[in-house]
Design an enzyme around this catalytic site. Sequence first.
Site, PDB file in Angstrom:
ATOM      1  N   CYS A  89       0.847  -1.193   0.000  1.00  0.00           N
ATOM      2  CA  CYS A  89       0.000   0.000   0.000  1.00  0.00           C
ATOM      3  C   CYS A  89       0.883   1.245   0.000  1.00  0.00           C
ATOM      4  CB  CYS A  89      -0.930   0.101   1.210  1.00  0.00           C
ATOM      5  SG  CYS A  89      -1.955  -1.345   1.462  1.00  0.00           S
ATOM      6  N   ARG A 132       2.836   0.259  -5.348  1.00  0.00           N
ATOM      7  CA  ARG A 132       2.804  -0.416  -4.044  1.00  0.00           C
ATOM      8  C   ARG A 132       1.509  -1.187  -3.818  1.00  0.00           C
ATOM      9  NH1 ARG A 132       6.816   2.003  -0.798  1.00  0.00           N
ATOM     10  NH2 ARG A 132       5.868   1.065   1.036  1.00  0.00           N
ATOM     11  N   TRP A 162      -3.104  -2.604  -1.390  1.00  0.00           N
ATOM     12  CA  TRP A 162      -2.882  -4.022  -1.706  1.00  0.00           C
ATOM     13  C   TRP A 162      -3.472  -4.772  -0.524  1.00  0.00           C
ATOM     14  CZ3 TRP A 162      -0.328  -8.280   0.421  1.00  0.00           C
ATOM     15  CH2 TRP A 162      -0.123  -9.359  -0.447  1.00  0.00           C
ATOM     16  N   ASN A 192      -0.398   1.676   5.827  1.00  0.00           N
ATOM     17  CA  ASN A 192       0.369   0.690   5.059  1.00  0.00           C
ATOM     18  C   ASN A 192       0.944  -0.296   6.060  1.00  0.00           C
ATOM     19  OD1 ASN A 192       2.256  -0.698   3.467  1.00  0.00           O
ATOM     20  ND2 ASN A 192       3.782   0.927   3.674  1.00  0.00           N
ATOM     21  N   GLY A 193       0.698  -1.599   5.879  1.00  0.00           N
ATOM     22  CA  GLY A 193       1.252  -2.601   6.797  1.00  0.00           C
ATOM     23  C   GLY A 193       0.147  -3.446   7.407  1.00  0.00           C
ATOM     24  N   GLU A 199      13.989 -17.584 -13.294  1.00  0.00           N
ATOM     25  CA  GLU A 199      13.515 -16.214 -13.521  1.00  0.00           C
ATOM     26  C   GLU A 199      12.536 -16.175 -14.706  1.00  0.00           C
ATOM     27  OE1 GLU A 199      13.273 -13.397 -12.304  1.00  0.00           O
ATOM     28  OE2 GLU A 199      13.235 -11.908 -13.905  1.00  0.00           O
ATOM     29  N   LYS A 227       8.737 -14.811 -14.391  1.00  0.00           N
ATOM     30  CA  LYS A 227       8.241 -13.710 -15.230  1.00  0.00           C
ATOM     31  C   LYS A 227       6.976 -14.136 -15.976  1.00  0.00           C
ATOM     32  CE  LYS A 227      10.725 -10.174 -14.685  1.00  0.00           C
ATOM     33  NZ  LYS A 227      10.776 -10.643 -13.316  1.00  0.00           N
ATOM     34  N   GLU A 262       3.970 -14.430 -13.506  1.00  0.00           N
ATOM     35  CA  GLU A 262       3.422 -13.204 -12.924  1.00  0.00           C
ATOM     36  C   GLU A 262       2.769 -12.294 -13.963  1.00  0.00           C
ATOM     37  OE1 GLU A 262       5.979 -10.363 -10.901  1.00  0.00           O
ATOM     38  OE2 GLU A 262       7.620 -10.746 -12.278  1.00  0.00           O
ATOM     39  N   HIS A 296      14.990 -36.651 -13.357  1.00  0.00           N
ATOM     40  CA  HIS A 296      14.695 -37.192 -12.022  1.00  0.00           C
ATOM     41  C   HIS A 296      13.225 -37.001 -11.642  1.00  0.00           C
ATOM     42  CE1 HIS A 296      18.885 -38.078 -11.403  1.00  0.00           C
ATOM     43  NE2 HIS A 296      19.178 -36.841 -11.834  1.00  0.00           N
ATOM     44  N   LYS A 304       4.436  -3.898  -6.281  1.00  0.00           N
ATOM     45  CA  LYS A 304       5.867  -3.753  -6.564  1.00  0.00           C
ATOM     46  C   LYS A 304       6.690  -3.899  -5.302  1.00  0.00           C
ATOM     47  CE  LYS A 304       9.294  -2.541  -9.293  1.00  0.00           C
ATOM     48  NZ  LYS A 304       9.772  -3.652 -10.140  1.00  0.00           N
TER      49      LYS A 304
HETATM   50  O1  M6R Z   1      12.059  -4.940  -4.128  1.00  0.00           O
HETATM   51  P1  M6R Z   1      12.648  -6.318  -4.091  1.00  0.00           P
HETATM   52  O2  M6R Z   1      13.712  -6.523  -5.113  1.00  0.00           O
HETATM   53  O3  M6R Z   1      13.088  -6.722  -2.735  1.00  0.00           O
HETATM   54  O4  M6R Z   1      11.440  -7.278  -4.501  1.00  0.00           O
HETATM   55  C1  M6R Z   1      11.595  -8.665  -4.485  1.00  0.00           C
HETATM   56  C2  M6R Z   1      10.474  -9.341  -5.224  1.00  0.00           C
HETATM   57  O5  M6R Z   1       9.229  -9.005  -4.652  1.00  0.00           O
HETATM   58  C3  M6R Z   1      10.445  -8.966  -6.710  1.00  0.00           C
HETATM   59  O6  M6R Z   1      11.658  -9.248  -7.334  1.00  0.00           O
HETATM   60  C4  M6R Z   1       9.310  -9.735  -7.432  1.00  0.00           C
HETATM   61  O7  M6R Z   1       9.585 -11.090  -7.452  1.00  0.00           O
HETATM   62  C5  M6R Z   1       9.114  -9.184  -8.848  1.00  0.00           C
HETATM   63  N1  M6R Z   1       7.725  -8.905  -9.066  1.00  0.00           N
HETATM   64  C6  M6R Z   1       9.554 -10.106  -9.918  1.00  0.00           C
HETATM   65  O8  M6R Z   1       9.377  -9.567 -11.196  1.00  0.00           O
END
Ligand code: M6R
Length: 608
Positions: A2, A27, A74, A98-99, A480, A484, A487, A503, A603
């Site tokens: 948030c 956020r 969020w 926020n939190g 990765e 990607k 998400e 395996h 984010k």
């Molecule tokens: O701000 P940070 O790098 O600590 O965030 C870590 C993850 O939340 C972030 O990398 C997340 O996995 C991304 N959405 C991936 O694209």
Amino acid sequence: MCGIVGILGQQDVASSLVDALKRLEYRGYDSAGIATVNAGALDRRRAEGKLRNLEEKLKLTPLHGTSGIGHTRWATHGRPVERNAHPHATDRVSVVHNGIIENFRELREELEATGVVFESDTDTEVVAQLLTQTLGHINDPVKAVEAVLPRLRGAFALGMLFAGEDDLLIGARQGAPLAIGYGEGEMYLGSDALALAPFTDQISYLDDGDWVVLTRKGASIFDAANKPVKRAKVHSAAGAYSIDKGNHRHFMMKEIHEQPEVVGRTLAHYLDMRQGEVALPDGCKVDFSQVDRLTIAACGTAFYSGLVAKYWFERFARLNVDIDIASEFRYREAPLTDKGLALFISQSGETADTLAALRYAKAEGLKVLAVVNVPTSTIARESDYQAPTLAGPEIGVASTKAFTCQMTVLACLAIAAGRQRGVLSREDEKRLIGELMAVPALMAQALKQAGAVKKLAHDLSRVKDVLFLGRGTSYPMALEGALKLKELSYIHAEGYAAGELKHGPIALIDEDMPVIVIAPRDNIYEKTISNMHEVAARGGRIILITDQQGIEEADMPDAATIAMQAMPSDFAAIVYAVPIQFLSYYAAVALGTDVDQPRNLAKSVTVE
Ligand code: M6R
């Protein structure tokens, strides 16, 4: 998660609040709202969904008032519906948060037992109700906040506005970031300096436990023991960055294209290019010769950059590396040594799991090095050594340029460690630096593959499951790639070490399963290609990412291919990130998902 903002202005603040929320939408973006004090009375507008829904509502029913607070959400407690959107309010107080208030259930029960009726399912509303009840006994907002704050457990940043108080805004910080902005006869509060950049570049950051009373004349800050404290006023560079998409349809595409430039900028910060050596900047002059174990922890994409770095630190510096997901590291009671160094990686510098892991490592007596993109973030400020990534603000929720800059910084650190530990000779270092310096140009070449990758991604968008395979540093890249794709396109994907497939997971392979093989021509290229043939023999549809010679040597005419430039393999992971990012981007565009703000995500993940 948030984002929160507060303004004590000279004119109506509604449109400024919305502008600030636009900069905080990264956020969280499942609902939004603002509240103002107008002629002494509190009023608010809230809307489910993206900020544009709130804007529409404000057009129909404008909100007046020169002091106000705003929130982009969020959801943690309560579905993302208007009833649960912030600000939460009574006729006396309006609150953005926020939190998480961890003890909200017991507080809610206590308040309900006295007849208070709640209108939302959120943890936040207990703050509004507690303050209202306290104001009934102590008719003084500042004293009421002082009385209520010690009753709240958890991590929070709060902004509080009071009926009848046009020149008062109170903020509090416990475990979630909060910045104060100083203007000309105006004062601001925000989750970060970026939100406040259109209004001011004069910023103070609250420490944990601090709370602040703002009037248009200035800020009075108190610590957790309610003692008046001073927090330094610093100049924020956040205003130097434009937050727009340029000529691109999405922030993610803009950020993918920025990579040659920002990786180059990051390299320039860490290298003495004329001497062909790493020159660690002030703030991160770590002596790796005194380190006997490196413990890395991070989350998501940042974790994968750490996994790539494990290969580099072990190979270039013969340094033992432990790596863990931050949320696991903290609770697994890993034995840590006095001579150990803890390394945390984070774009935002606010990720709650990473921050908690950092604090755990510090409490265990380890020195802490942080690779962060936001230099004023909590993780950066709490670290002994800071290694900045110079990616600039990353707005797309999917991490792209921050990831490649993280790998760039980690490569420089690993080379420095290799030299300090006497593993790399001067010639070795020069060669590696030469390879690193070629990376931005190679990334620029890789960007030219957009069209070819788009066609493949279109096919990919029709499937239900995808596998990514790689060995060595291409294994984290496979992880990765899968993250990607998941998400952004919501297609199920898994990343595997290519050698591990036999395996178990090879049982998944049939003609409906695309398998993306990441295979730069390195010392294990042939083994990866053997694994690829094992998949093809079972009907799997291959997409091979390698260079032209690699494509020819793979000898698989039926495979779809993405042809990369030939390059030395040491830092190929940084360059190969580009086609992987394109694949998920174009699959998402083909499916019509929200590329910059995928569902259920935020984010900056500031809850554990
Ligand atoms: O701000 P940070 O790098 O600590 O965030 C870590 C993850 O939340 C972030 O990398 C997340 O996995 C991304 N959405 C991936 O694209």
